[in-house]
Design an enzyme around this catalytic site. Structure first.
Site, PDB file in Angstrom:
ATOM      1  N   TYR A 194     -40.807  51.972 -55.460  1.00 39.75           N
ATOM      2  CA  TYR A 194     -40.056  51.402 -56.594  1.00 39.75           C
ATOM      3  C   TYR A 194     -40.295  52.208 -57.841  1.00 39.75           C
ATOM      4  O   TYR A 194     -40.736  51.353 -58.719  1.00 39.75           O
ATOM      5  CB  TYR A 194     -40.456  49.948 -56.589  1.00 39.75           C
ATOM      6  CG  TYR A 194     -39.854  48.924 -57.280  1.00 39.75           C
ATOM      7  CD1 TYR A 194     -38.630  48.640 -56.602  1.00 39.75           C
ATOM      8  CD2 TYR A 194     -39.705  48.606 -58.537  1.00 39.75           C
ATOM      9  CE1 TYR A 194     -37.576  47.766 -57.335  1.00 39.75           C
ATOM     10  CE2 TYR A 194     -38.957  47.557 -59.218  1.00 39.75           C
ATOM     11  CZ  TYR A 194     -37.958  47.515 -58.651  1.00 39.75           C
ATOM     12  OH  TYR A 194     -37.012  46.428 -59.098  1.00 39.75           O
ATOM     13  N   GLY A 195     -40.138  53.380 -57.818  1.00 38.14           N
ATOM     14  CA  GLY A 195     -40.220  54.349 -59.150  1.00 38.14           C
ATOM     15  C   GLY A 195     -38.918  54.666 -59.737  1.00 38.14           C
ATOM     16  O   GLY A 195     -38.206  53.424 -59.537  1.00 38.14           O
ATOM     17  N   SER A 206     -46.457  48.607 -58.157  1.00 39.47           N
ATOM     18  CA  SER A 206     -45.194  48.355 -58.079  1.00 39.47           C
ATOM     19  C   SER A 206     -44.761  46.741 -57.755  1.00 39.47           C
ATOM     20  O   SER A 206     -43.823  46.468 -57.795  1.00 39.47           O
ATOM     21  CB  SER A 206     -44.397  49.427 -57.541  1.00 39.47           C
ATOM     22  OG  SER A 206     -44.580  50.525 -58.338  1.00 39.47           O
ATOM     23  N   SER A 258     -21.034  79.489 -85.573  1.00 33.76           N
ATOM     24  CA  SER A 258     -20.268  80.600 -86.490  1.00 33.76           C
ATOM     25  C   SER A 258     -19.989  81.740 -85.778  1.00 33.76           C
ATOM     26  O   SER A 258     -20.205  81.952 -84.634  1.00 33.76           O
ATOM     27  CB  SER A 258     -21.361  80.829 -87.628  1.00 33.76           C
ATOM     28  OG  SER A 258     -22.532  81.505 -87.060  1.00 33.76           O
ATOM     29  N   SER A 318     -50.078  48.302 -54.382  1.00 30.77           N
ATOM     30  CA  SER A 318     -49.415  48.970 -55.073  1.00 30.77           C
ATOM     31  C   SER A 318     -49.267  48.250 -56.296  1.00 30.77           C
ATOM     32  O   SER A 318     -48.846  47.188 -56.595  1.00 30.77           O
ATOM     33  CB  SER A 318     -47.969  49.345 -54.402  1.00 30.77           C
ATOM     34  OG  SER A 318     -47.118  49.764 -55.554  1.00 30.77           O
ATOM     35  N   GLY A 356     -33.380  57.940 -62.779  1.00 34.66           N
ATOM     36  CA  GLY A 356     -33.142  56.545 -62.504  1.00 34.66           C
ATOM     37  C   GLY A 356     -32.809  55.620 -63.597  1.00 34.66           C
ATOM     38  O   GLY A 356     -31.856  54.891 -63.399  1.00 34.66           O
ATOM     39  N   GLU A 385     -33.678  74.262 -60.837  1.00 37.63           N
ATOM     40  CA  GLU A 385     -34.917  73.973 -61.492  1.00 37.63           C
ATOM     41  C   GLU A 385     -35.751  75.037 -61.749  1.00 37.63           C
ATOM     42  O   GLU A 385     -36.332  75.361 -62.813  1.00 37.63           O
ATOM     43  CB  GLU A 385     -35.651  72.589 -60.446  1.00 37.63           C
ATOM     44  CG  GLU A 385     -34.982  71.514 -60.124  1.00 37.63           C
ATOM     45  CD  GLU A 385     -35.899  70.757 -58.924  1.00 37.63           C
ATOM     46  OE1 GLU A 385     -35.663  69.553 -59.059  1.00 37.63           O
ATOM     47  OE2 GLU A 385     -36.704  71.454 -58.335  1.00 37.63           O
ATOM     48  N   HIS A 392     -32.802  63.138 -52.001  1.00 37.66           N
ATOM     49  CA  HIS A 392     -32.994  64.848 -52.175  1.00 37.66           C
ATOM     50  C   HIS A 392     -33.293  65.232 -50.709  1.00 37.66           C
ATOM     51  O   HIS A 392     -33.800  64.395 -49.968  1.00 37.66           O
ATOM     52  CB  HIS A 392     -34.330  65.153 -53.181  1.00 37.66           C
ATOM     53  CG  HIS A 392     -34.453  66.462 -53.119  1.00 37.66           C
ATOM     54  ND1 HIS A 392     -33.556  67.497 -53.322  1.00 37.66           N
ATOM     55  CD2 HIS A 392     -35.670  67.214 -53.366  1.00 37.66           C
ATOM     56  CE1 HIS A 392     -33.929  68.569 -53.402  1.00 37.66           C
ATOM     57  NE2 HIS A 392     -35.377  68.543 -53.541  1.00 37.66           N
TER      58      HIS A 392
END
Length: 342
Positions: free
Chosen positions: A26-27, A54, A253, A52, A135, A196, A109
């Protein structure tokens, strides 16, 4: 070939409306996916390890929270929302023993799947829904009736309805409002790591530090070097994001523009591109992944030392002092205040 783009016309939440969705962790991404899906009418449960920090947050947000193993048993689609280097351990100990045929694993990911850190058993589908934003932006854009674009992918051997589930999940977090792009685990992972390392984080920070050092070593005040090599970078990047590189050039410029097109290629030259190709090759062959896993398993000695060295760079002290003079810049002491992904 351009990526296929799906919108609200093709991507509906319907395929997952009658399923139980588990978010493990739960990040940053986990809380955004869970809240957005719940508000899109889906049944969402949260899986966290016992103790946790969280748990309290997730319960306050109205979720049923349980230990990871129980969440996997109850769910039809399981999102693994813990950091890359922790995913394999959580998967082996808590997720894999409780998987059964017909379930779907979802990743934000592709690292763990593409490099073989996690291998799903036969009969379990593997998909990816990767928002192209952190997130808190995924959440705030959804609340505003908008959405962050997302990438979706289906791993080989997954069920026929896996793509529909991936598109439905992406629609549920708001991505269909802006656009869902189809990709593969290989393409997402390798391009993400390259971006990255060579441009967004590694390339940009190294370029800024090198510019700062060049001016200071030539006798210029560090404050002037900071303003020219770091502070004003946001202005240029914002213009690029809003209008592209050509649009940025239209807004600066003529002197800056001439210096850009004649001197830029002397800094980022053939040797730099050669180094970029070498970095990409290390990603493609799995060399970087093996190196990173080995470093993590050793307790991160090199990683921690390099970060510590970076914090001691003169640009950090100069920047901290100058930022204190700029009340319009949000002051964030983020060191040590890491979000919980447990």
């Amino acid at each position: 070939m351009p990526a296929k783009v799906y919108t609200q016309k093709e991507a509906k939440v319907t395929p997952i409306k009658k399923k139980t969705l588990a978010v493990i962790g739960y990040g940053s991404q986990g809380h955004a996916h869970a809240l957005n899906l719940k508000e899109s009418g889906c049944k969402v449960i949260i899986g966290l390890y016992k103790g946790s920090k969280s748990i309290r947050v997730a319960k306050r947000h109205g979720f049923e929270v349980m230990e990871v193993a129980e969440a996997v048993i109850q769910a039809d689609v399981i999102m693994i929302g813990v950091p890359d280097m922790k995913q394999a351990e959580v998967y082996d100990n808590e997720i894999k023993p409780n998987l059964s045929k017909g379930k779907t694993l979802l990743f934000t990911h592709g690292f763990a799947i593409h490099f073989g850190l996690i291998k799903a058993p036969r009969g379990v589908s593997v998909i990816m829904v990767a928002p192209k934003g952190p997130g808190h932006i995924v959440r705030s854009q959804y609340k505003e009736g908008k959405g962050v674009p997302a990438l979706v992918a289906v791993n080989k051997g997954s069920s026929r309805d896996s793509k529909k589930i991936a598109l439905a999940w992406a629609a549920g977090i708001g991505a269909a409002r802006s656009g869902i792009l189809e990709t593969s685990f290989k393409e997402e992972t390798e391009t993400d790591l390259f971006g990255e390392q060579a441009v967004l984080c590694g390339g940009a920070s190294a370029l800024v530090e090198a510019g700062f050092e060049t001016l200071v070593e030539a006798g210029y005040a560090p404050e002037m070097a900071y303003f020219e090599c770091l502070h004003e970078l946001k202005l240029i990047v914002d213009l690029m994001i809003e209008s592209g590189i050509a649009g940025m050039r239209f807004s600066i410029s003529e002197t800056a523009k001439y210096g850009d097109v004649t001197r830029g290629p002397r800094v980022i030259n053939g040797n730099v591109k050669k180094s970029m190709k070498s970095i990409l090759k290390e990603i493609q062959t799995g060399k970087f992944a093996k190196e990173w896993v080995k470093e993590y398993q050793a307790g991160l000695p090199k990683y921690n030392q390099l970060l510590e060295d970076g914090e001691k760079h003169p640009i950090e002290e100069t920047g901290q002092r100058l930022r204190s003079l700029m009340p319009w810049i949000p002051k964030k002491n983020i060191k040590g205040a890491q979000a919980s992904y447990s």
